[in-house]
Design a protein around this motif. Structure first.
Motif, short mmCIF file in Angstrom:
data_model
loop_
_atom_site.label_atom_id
_atom_site.label_comp_id
_atom_site.label_asym_id
_atom_site.label_seq_id
_atom_site.Cartn_x
_atom_site.Cartn_y
_atom_site.Cartn_z
N ALA A 242 4.04 5.38 3.45
CA ALA A 242 5.09 6.06 4.21
C ALA A 242 6.46 5.44 3.93
N PHE A 243 6.53 4.11 3.85
CA PHE A 243 7.81 3.47 3.55
C PHE A 243 8.25 3.76 2.12
N LYS A 244 7.34 3.66 1.17
CA LYS A 244 7.70 3.91 -0.22
C LYS A 244 8.15 5.35 -0.41
N THR A 245 7.41 6.29 0.13
CA THR A 245 7.73 7.71 -0.04
C THR A 245 9.06 8.06 0.63
N ALA A 246 9.25 7.59 1.87
CA ALA A 246 10.46 7.94 2.62
C ALA A 246 11.71 7.37 1.96
N PHE A 247 11.67 6.10 1.54
CA PHE A 247 12.86 5.48 0.95
C PHE A 247 13.14 6.02 -0.45
N TYR B 113 9.27 -4.21 -0.66
CA TYR B 113 8.55 -5.48 -0.75
C TYR B 113 7.76 -5.72 0.53
N TYR B 114 6.47 -5.97 0.37
CA TYR B 114 5.63 -6.34 1.51
C TYR B 114 5.81 -7.82 1.80
N ALA B 115 5.96 -8.16 3.08
CA ALA B 115 6.17 -9.55 3.48
C ALA B 115 4.84 -10.29 3.55
N GLY B 116 4.55 -11.08 2.53
CA GLY B 116 3.30 -11.82 2.50
C GLY B 116 3.15 -12.76 3.68
N TRP C 51 -4.01 -4.03 -2.29
CA TRP C 51 -3.61 -2.77 -1.65
C TRP C 51 -2.11 -2.52 -1.81
N VAL C 52 -1.32 -3.56 -1.64
CA VAL C 52 0.13 -3.46 -1.79
C VAL C 52 0.48 -2.92 -3.17
N ARG C 53 -0.12 -3.51 -4.20
CA ARG C 53 0.17 -3.07 -5.57
C ARG C 53 -0.30 -1.64 -5.79
N GLU C 54 -1.48 -1.30 -5.29
CA GLU C 54 -2.03 0.03 -5.50
C GLU C 54 -1.22 1.12 -4.80
N GLU C 55 -0.51 0.75 -3.74
CA GLU C 55 0.31 1.73 -3.03
C GLU C 55 1.76 1.75 -3.52
N LEU D 238 3.96 -0.85 -3.91
CA LEU D 238 4.88 -1.82 -3.34
C LEU D 238 4.90 -3.10 -4.16
N ARG D 239 5.89 -3.91 -3.87
CA ARG D 239 6.00 -5.24 -4.46
C ARG D 239 5.66 -6.28 -3.39
#
Length: 513
Positions: A78-83, A97-100, A111-115, A117-118
């Motif tokens: 949702a974040f990737k698509t919206a932005f 970027y996902y906050a590790g 999962w982060v990479r597959e969706e 995100l960085r």
């Protein structure tokens, strides 16, 4: 069928905070607090992805963190698509970027990479998880106000897409380490040119976020970032700029541009965490874009990337109103578009860091009830620090089999949480409760104030939503409790993505045995 409604029959407790009202239905799952695939079954149990609380307890024990994989992936998308959609005409999309630091393990990194995100990391250990998960180096960022030389080298060895530099001292160290890599690495040609370190500068824009003092990070009096305030540059640099009062941020840009071993990507800011109001993000975006324009005009330095941070809030209690990703993206895109037009500059590539907004609501913690105690308490007068009214009321203490070792946020930040009865529904009248842990510590509070059915008893299961972020990550072994595992649920099946600790794990590092 499960009983789904219960009108409030109890008056609000005089001990309850003003924001907490008696729910009309104690059995209801408020959607804002839960993963999208959490529901009550026909028999009244809480279930996630089709797996019930009782099944989870029987198979995996308690306490346990229970995470919805489908919900995690959906929130990341949702974040990737919206932005991407909101910024498509401005800079071609956004790097998310996902906050590790909020919660990280190898499954999450995948999962982060597959969706799409960085991944942001903030330590050598988090870099190790990213590497073990196979995250490409160019998708990794390294944060931190006190990176060790070893952590900097590790990031460079991985080909990290960016190192977010937090001080002038650190900038010099990154430059020196990057410059030396071609000569101090065994087996490399001493004459070989080393790849430059890709650097972003973390700036402190002076925008105050309306949040807890310890998670508001853009005001001046704190450990993060390079000040943008005039007159904060070193005396030596200021002397080179007659007639001006340059900032520490300006000095860092000039210094970075002067290092052959640094590739200055751009600037970064982060105004805080658990923020609902949009004004702070928008004000920070304007300040940083003005800074980008000024650096080109004053020093001829281009800053092609701009990270606007994040820290978007989630719902922990009724009344919390998190903003949907599309709303956040549209508002920020409007500010960036308008500001770039006013400044007559091309928009830099934008990146963001949603923080807990991706993982926080995906997870609940499941506990088993132990002892229950009613305590007579003096009722305080309204207002902060009010004197006792002379009246008393009962506060019910419900103890569970976890506590501050699996959720330190209440004691660290006075954080509020919600709680429900998970293994059944109930029509009993509402009772104000305080859910506490089993530690030998009076501050061991899991949920400070909540209403639960008055018939909660030992052996019942309670579920606390919103524990995906900064709970497992901050967990400890206080009182030698083993840290709970993290269970990922999807389509009725569950698997450990982080197993729970055992007593053997705890004793394995005790060198006196």
């Amino acid at each position: 069928m499960a009983e789904t409604t219960r009108k409030a029959v109890a008056a609000p407790s005089p001990l309850a905070p003003e924001w907490l009202s008696v729910p009309e239905d104690l059995n209801e799952l408020l959607p804002a607090l839960w993963a999208h695939d959490a529901a009550r079954t026909a028999g009244g149990e809480l279930a996630l992805g089709g797996l019930t609380a009782t099944e989870i307890k029987a198979q995996f024990g308690s306490p346990v963190f229970v995470l919805s994989e489908a919900d995690f992936r959906a929130r990341a998308r949702a974040f990737k698509t919206a932005f991407d959609a909101a910024f498509a005409d401005i800079c071609g999309g956004v790097d998310v970027y996902y906050a590790g630091k909020s919660f990280l393990c190898t499954a999450i990194a995948r999962w982060v990479r597959e969706e799409g995100l960085r991944l942001d990391t903030a330590s050598g250990g988090e870099l190790a998880v990213a590497e073990r998960a196979g995250t490409p180096g160019e998708l990794i960022g390294l944060h931190g106000n006190n990176k060790s030389d070893a952590e900097i080298r590790r990031a460079l060895d991985l080909g990290a897409g960016r190192i977010i530099v937090d001080s002038l001292d650190e900038l010099d160290r990154v430059a020196a380490i990057a410059a030396a890599r071609g000569t101090d690495t065994p087996g490399e040609d001493p004459g070989m040119e080393s790849p430059r370190a890709k650097v972003m500068l973390r700036l402190t824009p002076g925008v105050h976020a309306h949040t807890h003092e310890f998670i508001a990070t853009a005001h001046e009096d704190q450990k993060f970032g390079l000040s943008m305030a005039p007159g904060t540059a070193s005396a030596a640099f200021a002397d080179e700029e007659p007639g001006s009062a340059p900032s520490m941020a300006e000095e860092a840009v000039a210094a970075a541009a002067g290092h052959d071993s640094i590739e200055l990507l751009g600037v970064h800011c982060h105004i805080g965490s658990q923020i609902f109001e949009p004004e702070g993000f928008e004000a920070a975006a304007v300040r940083l874009l003005e800074f980008v324009a000024a650096m080109r005009a004053l020093y001829g330095v281009a800053l092609p990337e701009l990270d606007l941070g994040g820290g978007y809030g989630i719902a922990y209690v009724p009344g919390d109103t998190p903003r949907p990703p599309a709303e956040i993206a549209t508002a920020l895109a409007g500010v960036v578009r308008e500001t770039c037009a006013r400044l007559r500059i091309s928009a830099p590539r934008i990146s963001i860091e949603p923080g807990r907004a991706i993982v926080g609501s995906t997870t609940f913690t499941l506990y088993e009830v132990g002892t229950i105690k009613d305590v007579v308490v003096d009722v305080p007068a309204p207002g902060q620090g009010g004197q006792a009214t002379g009246e008393t009321s009962v506060r019910r203490y419900i103890s569970v089999d976890g506590g501050m070792s699996d959720n330190a946020r209440p004691v660290l930040y006075d954080a509020d949480y919600s709680v429900i009865l998970a293994n059944r529904t109930s029509q009993a009248p509402a009772q104000l409760v305080r859910v506490v842990g089993k530690h030998c510590e009076s501050g061991d509070i899991v949920v400070r104030d909540a209403y639960l059915p008055g018939d909660v008893r030992a052996g019942d299961l309670l579920a606390v939503p919103g524990t995906g972020a900064y709970c497992w990550a901050l967990s400890s072994n206080y009182n030698y409790l083993a840290r709970p595992g993290v269970l990922a649920v999807r389509d009725g099946a569950a698997r450990w993505i982080v197993r729970g600790e055992t007593e053997d794990d705890l004793l394995s590092r005790d060198m006196g045995v």
